[in-house]
Design a protein around this motif. Structure first.
Motif, short mmCIF file in Angstrom:
data_model
loop_
_atom_site.label_atom_id
_atom_site.label_comp_id
_atom_site.label_asym_id
_atom_site.label_seq_id
_atom_site.Cartn_x
_atom_site.Cartn_y
_atom_site.Cartn_z
N ILE A 103 -32.47 33.20 64.86
CA ILE A 103 -32.94 32.06 64.08
C ILE A 103 -34.44 32.22 63.83
N ASP A 105 -32.36 34.35 70.97
CA ASP A 105 -31.81 34.16 69.63
C ASP A 105 -32.77 33.44 68.68
N ILE A 106 -34.01 33.25 69.08
CA ILE A 106 -34.99 32.56 68.25
C ILE A 106 -36.26 33.39 68.15
N ASP A 161 -35.36 30.11 58.71
CA ASP A 161 -34.12 29.34 58.77
C ASP A 161 -34.40 27.88 59.08
N ARG A 203 -31.12 25.14 67.25
CA ARG A 203 -29.83 25.84 67.08
C ARG A 203 -28.85 25.00 66.27
N ALA A 212 -30.00 24.88 62.60
CA ALA A 212 -29.81 26.19 61.97
C ALA A 212 -28.34 26.43 61.64
#
Length: 227
Positions: free
Chosen positions: A3, A27-28, A50, A121, A124
């Motif tokens: 993301i 994940d970011i 994003d 999250r 996104a």
């Protein structure tokens, strides 16, 4: 999927704190920072994030106007960034206007790190953040004196919904998640997702946040009626 996040706040210290929190997540990734709305728009065009984590009160172009322009400019394209607004209670008056401008939700600036990460999250992934305790306070306080964008079209729009869809809209407006709605109506979560999708489509709404605002503006939910 990683993301991509753009941080927008006129306080460098806050941006640094948010960056440290977010970059600890696998994940970011933080792709850029901006100190005002003009910079946010320029960075969004250049970096295609994003999620834009957007402060409201900033010098020059504020977060509300920046949100409006970012969403409007991105709408015709395949990539539409999600805007997650940051606020404090003393800026309550700005929140619903920010949501109407296209924000996908809002957080308080003192949000716990894990909630900040989870909110990014969720947004996104295409959902919206409707924090029940904050949303109720804001809408209870301001819905009566906010001008309604749906004032003329309200009756016809609500008439498009079935009784079950109206019930689901009421529960969304109370801040309930799909799982909570499913438990209350004694149906599957998949069924609830279908109803929510139908509500948004029939009313021409982008997400659950807009559904909450519309429910108040139409009188389907009134301030204080949260039980």
């Amino acid at each position: 999927m990683t993301i991509r996040v753009l941080l927008v706040d006129d306080q460098p210290l806050l941006r640094t704190g948010f960056r440290l929190i977010l970059e600890a997540e696998s994940d970011i990734t933080v792709v850029g920072q901006a100190g005002d709305g003009k910079g946010a728009m320029e960075q969004t065009r250049a970096l295609l994030p994003d999620v834009v984590l957007m402060d409201i009160r900033m010098p020059g172009v504020d977060g509300i106007e920046a949100t409006r322009r970012i969403v409007r400019e991105a709408a015709p394209t395949a990539h539409v960034p999600k805007v997650l607004v940051l606020t404090t209670f003393d800026l309550d008056e700005y929140i619903v206007e920010a949501l109407r401008s296209g924000a996908s939700g809002f957080l308080l600036k003192d949000v716990p790190p894990d909630e900040l990460v989870q909110a990014i999250r969720v947004v996104a992934a295409g959902d919206a953040i409707v924090a029940p305790s904050v949303t109720r306070r804001l809408l209870d306080r301001f819905s009566k004196r906010l001008p309604s964008a749906y004032e003329q079209a309200t009756p016809a729009r609500l008439d498009r919904l079935t009784e079950r869809e109206l019930e689901v809209l009421r529960l969304i407006a109370k801040g309930m998640s799909n799982a909570e709605i499913a438990a209350k109506l004694v149906v599957s979560e998949t069924t609830v997702k279908t109803h929510v999708g139908n509500v948004l489509t029939k009313l021409g709404l982008r997400d659950r946040v807009q559904a909450v605002v519309l429910a108040y503006e139409t009188g389907l939910i009134t301030p204080g009626a949260m039980s």
